[in-house]
Design a protein around this motif. Structure first.
Motif, mmCIF file in Angstrom:
data_model
loop_
_atom_site.group_PDB
_atom_site.id
_atom_site.type_symbol
_atom_site.label_atom_id
_atom_site.label_comp_id
_atom_site.label_asym_id
_atom_site.label_seq_id
_atom_site.Cartn_x
_atom_site.Cartn_y
_atom_site.Cartn_z
ATOM 1 N N VAL A 255 0.677 -1.173 0.010
ATOM 2 C CA VAL A 255 0.034 -0.090 -0.077
ATOM 3 C C VAL A 255 0.702 1.215 -0.168
ATOM 4 O O VAL A 255 0.549 2.256 -0.725
ATOM 5 C CB VAL A 255 -0.742 0.012 1.199
ATOM 6 C CG1 VAL A 255 -1.874 1.363 1.294
ATOM 7 C CG2 VAL A 255 -1.953 -1.399 1.245
ATOM 8 N N GLY A 256 1.867 1.038 0.750
ATOM 9 C CA GLY A 256 2.852 2.347 0.688
ATOM 10 C C GLY A 256 3.465 2.393 -0.625
ATOM 11 O O GLY A 256 3.899 3.783 -0.921
ATOM 12 N N ALA A 257 3.678 1.650 -1.303
ATOM 13 C CA ALA A 257 4.130 1.720 -2.723
ATOM 14 C C ALA A 257 3.400 2.410 -3.616
ATOM 15 O O ALA A 257 3.852 2.919 -4.849
ATOM 16 C CB ALA A 257 4.365 0.312 -3.329
ATOM 17 N N LEU A 258 2.059 2.544 -3.390
ATOM 18 C CA LEU A 258 1.323 3.553 -3.969
ATOM 19 C C LEU A 258 1.696 5.009 -4.141
ATOM 20 O O LEU A 258 1.349 5.604 -4.994
ATOM 21 C CB LEU A 258 -0.394 3.423 -3.632
ATOM 22 C CG LEU A 258 -0.997 2.135 -3.711
ATOM 23 C CD1 LEU A 258 -2.221 2.170 -3.055
ATOM 24 C CD2 LEU A 258 -1.300 1.724 -5.312
ATOM 25 N N TYR A 259 2.506 5.325 -3.057
ATOM 26 C CA TYR A 259 2.930 6.400 -2.969
ATOM 27 C C TYR A 259 4.328 6.672 -2.783
ATOM 28 O O TYR A 259 4.997 7.831 -3.340
ATOM 29 C CB TYR A 259 2.440 7.414 -1.399
ATOM 30 C CG TYR A 259 1.051 7.188 -1.404
ATOM 31 C CD1 TYR A 259 0.193 8.317 -2.000
ATOM 32 C CD2 TYR A 259 0.090 6.112 -0.883
ATOM 33 C CE1 TYR A 259 -1.418 8.206 -1.893
ATOM 34 C CE2 TYR A 259 -1.080 6.360 -0.632
ATOM 35 C CZ TYR A 259 -1.882 6.974 -1.166
ATOM 36 O OH TYR A 259 -3.103 6.933 -1.198
ATOM 37 N N LEU A 260 5.161 5.752 -2.379
ATOM 38 C CA LEU A 260 6.581 5.689 -2.428
ATOM 39 C C LEU A 260 7.059 4.647 -3.380
ATOM 40 O O LEU A 260 7.178 3.376 -2.548
ATOM 41 C CB LEU A 260 7.023 5.541 -0.928
ATOM 42 C CG LEU A 260 6.647 6.833 -0.044
ATOM 43 C CD1 LEU A 260 6.977 6.540 1.234
ATOM 44 C CD2 LEU A 260 7.435 8.055 -0.513
ATOM 45 N N PRO A 261 6.787 4.663 -4.591
ATOM 46 C CA PRO A 261 7.475 3.505 -5.465
ATOM 47 C C PRO A 261 8.872 3.167 -5.412
ATOM 48 O O PRO A 261 9.651 3.817 -4.653
ATOM 49 C CB PRO A 261 6.998 4.153 -6.841
ATOM 50 C CG PRO A 261 7.214 5.437 -6.813
ATOM 51 C CD PRO A 261 6.849 5.912 -5.253
ATOM 52 N N THR B 219 11.978 1.132 -3.713
ATOM 53 C CA THR B 219 12.202 0.885 -2.511
ATOM 54 C C THR B 219 11.714 1.855 -1.259
ATOM 55 O O THR B 219 12.033 1.880 -0.134
ATOM 56 C CB THR B 219 14.013 0.976 -2.248
ATOM 57 O OG1 THR B 219 14.422 2.029 -2.723
ATOM 58 C CG2 THR B 219 14.503 -0.315 -3.220
ATOM 59 N N GLY B 220 11.261 3.021 -1.716
ATOM 60 C CA GLY B 220 10.733 4.205 -0.933
ATOM 61 C C GLY B 220 9.791 3.331 0.195
ATOM 62 O O GLY B 220 9.585 4.189 1.126
ATOM 63 N N SER B 221 9.073 2.381 -0.200
ATOM 64 C CA SER B 221 7.824 1.809 0.544
ATOM 65 C C SER B 221 8.641 1.315 1.928
ATOM 66 O O SER B 221 8.244 0.897 2.948
ATOM 67 C CB SER B 221 7.135 0.908 -0.080
ATOM 68 O OG SER B 221 7.829 -0.294 -0.708
ATOM 69 N N LEU B 222 9.914 0.894 1.729
ATOM 70 C CA LEU B 222 10.580 0.383 2.978
ATOM 71 C C LEU B 222 10.762 1.388 3.818
ATOM 72 O O LEU B 222 11.083 0.883 5.005
ATOM 73 C CB LEU B 222 12.005 -0.156 2.504
ATOM 74 C CG LEU B 222 12.155 -1.368 1.573
ATOM 75 C CD1 LEU B 222 13.383 -1.651 0.864
ATOM 76 C CD2 LEU B 222 11.398 -2.634 2.302
ATOM 77 N N VAL B 223 10.696 2.442 3.460
ATOM 78 C CA VAL B 223 10.961 3.694 4.725
ATOM 79 C C VAL B 223 9.733 3.426 5.580
ATOM 80 O O VAL B 223 9.795 3.684 6.709
ATOM 81 C CB VAL B 223 10.908 5.101 4.065
ATOM 82 C CG1 VAL B 223 10.994 6.164 5.207
ATOM 83 C CG2 VAL B 223 12.031 5.137 3.229
ATOM 84 N N LEU B 224 8.530 3.337 5.082
ATOM 85 C CA LEU B 224 7.222 3.161 5.851
ATOM 86 C C LEU B 224 7.552 1.904 6.671
ATOM 87 O O LEU B 224 6.883 1.745 8.060
ATOM 88 C CB LEU B 224 5.957 2.971 5.024
ATOM 89 C CG LEU B 224 5.641 4.221 4.247
ATOM 90 C CD1 LEU B 224 4.609 4.075 3.415
ATOM 91 C CD2 LEU B 224 5.469 5.468 5.133
ATOM 92 N N VAL B 225 7.867 0.921 6.191
ATOM 93 C CA VAL B 225 7.988 -0.457 6.734
ATOM 94 C C VAL B 225 9.020 -0.324 8.006
ATOM 95 O O VAL B 225 8.716 -0.817 9.144
ATOM 96 C CB VAL B 225 8.894 -1.637 5.945
ATOM 97 C CG1 VAL B 225 9.262 -2.772 6.832
ATOM 98 C CG2 VAL B 225 7.834 -2.097 4.942
ATOM 99 N N PHE B 226 10.371 0.587 7.888
ATOM 100 C CA PHE B 226 11.155 0.762 9.075
ATOM 101 C C PHE B 226 10.450 1.689 10.003
ATOM 102 O O PHE B 226 10.670 1.488 11.268
ATOM 103 C CB PHE B 226 12.503 1.145 8.689
ATOM 104 C CG PHE B 226 13.163 -0.341 7.865
ATOM 105 C CD1 PHE B 226 13.511 -1.337 8.667
ATOM 106 C CD2 PHE B 226 13.427 0.038 6.563
ATOM 107 C CE1 PHE B 226 14.128 -2.218 8.136
ATOM 108 C CE2 PHE B 226 14.203 -1.217 5.943
ATOM 109 C CZ PHE B 226 14.431 -2.243 6.669
ATOM 110 N N ALA B 227 9.540 2.625 9.478
ATOM 111 C CA ALA B 227 8.886 3.562 10.478
ATOM 112 C C ALA B 227 7.975 2.933 11.353
ATOM 113 O O ALA B 227 7.948 3.230 12.343
ATOM 114 C CB ALA B 227 8.234 4.707 9.623
ATOM 115 N N VAL B 228 7.043 1.777 10.694
ATOM 116 C CA VAL B 228 6.483 1.015 11.691
ATOM 117 C C VAL B 228 7.260 0.215 12.583
ATOM 118 O O VAL B 228 6.913 0.125 13.814
ATOM 119 C CB VAL B 228 5.664 0.092 10.777
ATOM 120 C CG1 VAL B 228 4.632 -0.990 11.570
ATOM 121 C CG2 VAL B 228 4.441 0.844 9.961
#
Length: 339
Positions: A305-311, A313-322
């Motif tokens: 779902v994060g990849a919709l906004y941060l395509p 490897t950017g979605s990994l930022v949200l993963v590590f934030a969680v």
């Protein structure tokens, strides 16, 4: 003095009960808070996210299936990491080894991929038992933490290079036994990914039953909680260590067999799961199979779902934030016990 002790004892018991109740409440509250936050975030994406609803639904279904794969890889690691206290850097290479083992059984012997997976499970179990018995038990027994880390790192390099020598570096494919896809809430999901997701849930249930309903599971939990205490009451700690590592390797074999038809095979194919598997294990709680399963699903959803906004490897930022947020409020992980 006697009167004072008598009046103090109930107070101590009440305080202990309150602490126990607070611990149980926190153990329920944190996972629910994380899941609630994920649900709210998904609802906001639907409502005000500015993305097509069908695309969001596809991302959610893909994320759940991807999370099942992550959970499948992490279940074996949570046993090894949580019980033995070993940072198993060979986890990714063991996944690669199991996938190439399935590949050889399919292409050379002619077995269907899922039958080959059933054959690979006892072979990888034996491999895990031998690794722990011959390489790691002596270091684990002496409390050496650096030794097992370096041994598993060396084992990882050895496995990858042997696979490179035998199979080469060209990507290979395992022919699947099933093909096609199904529509889930308007989203498309392949049968192979659905089977992998179902396999993750089945492994989670079987390992949980092993830990909670068998005498060997009791021994594993005893060794995980207090190694010396378990040894004093007659538990063979070295045997538990060896069999636990073997079970972890068998779980990796299941993951390898279910992932083999989905991914292109290279000697380093399993390495892409290593870091996320460690994140999921720590996020869910060391030694918690439920935590590894829920953590895998949460990370899969956040990533897709994060990849919709941060395509990319950017979605990994949200993963590590969680990951950081959960550990800030609950250092032992969502389902981990306080130490």
């Amino acid at each position: 003095m006697s009167s004072t002790m008598q009046t103090g004892a109930p107070g101590d018991a009440d305080a202990a009960e309150q602490r126990s109740g607070g611990s149980r409440l926190a153990a329920v509250r944190v996972p629910l808070a994380v899941l609630g936050a994920v649900v709210v975030a998904i609802a906001l994406v639907y409502a005000v996210g500015g993305r097509d609803a069908g695309l969001v639904t596809q991302s959610i279904v893909t994320g759940l299936l991807l999370g099942g794969v992550y959970a499948l890889v992490s279940i074996g690691l949570t046993l090894i990491f949580g019980v033995l206290g070993i940072v198993n850097f060979a986890q990714g290479s063991m996944l690669s080894l199991s996938m190439f083992l399935v590949y050889s059984l399919v292409t050379s012997v002619g077995l269907p991929v899922y039958v080959a997976t059933l054959v690979a499970i006892p072979l990888m179990f034996l491999f895990g038992v031998l690794v722990q018995s011959l390489l790691l038990n002596r270091l684990t027994a002496t409390g050496n933490h650096d030794g097992p880390l370096l041994v598993t790192l060396g084992l990882s390099l050895l496995i990858v290079n042997v696979l490179l020598m035998v199979y080469g570096g060209r990507p290979l494919r395992v022919p699947g036994s099933v093909s096609g896809s199904v529509t889930v809430l308007g989203a498309i999901a392949s049968y192979e990914r659905l089977i992998a997701f179902a396999g993750a849930l089945l492994v989670a249930v079987l390992v949980t039953l092993l830990l909670r309903r068998t005498s060997f599971g009791l021994s594993i939990r005893a060794v995980s909680s207090n190694t010396q205490g378990a040894a004093l009451v007659g538990v063979n700690v070295r045997r538990v260590y060896a069999l636990t590592f073997g079970i972890g390797a068998a779980c990796v074999a299941v993951a390898g067999g279910l992932l083999a038809p989905i991914l292109s095979l290279t000697p380093s194919v399993g390495e892409q799961f290593t870091i996320l598997a460690f994140v999921i294990v720590v996020l869910g709680g060391l030694g918690s199979v439920t935590g590894a399963t829920v953590g895998g699903l949460v990370i899969g959803l956040v990533q897709t779902v994060g990849a919709l906004y941060l395509p990319g490897t950017g979605s990994l930022v949200l993963v590590f934030a969680v990951f950081v947020l959960v550990l800030f409020f609950r250092p032992q992980g969502m389902f981990g016990a306080a130490r």
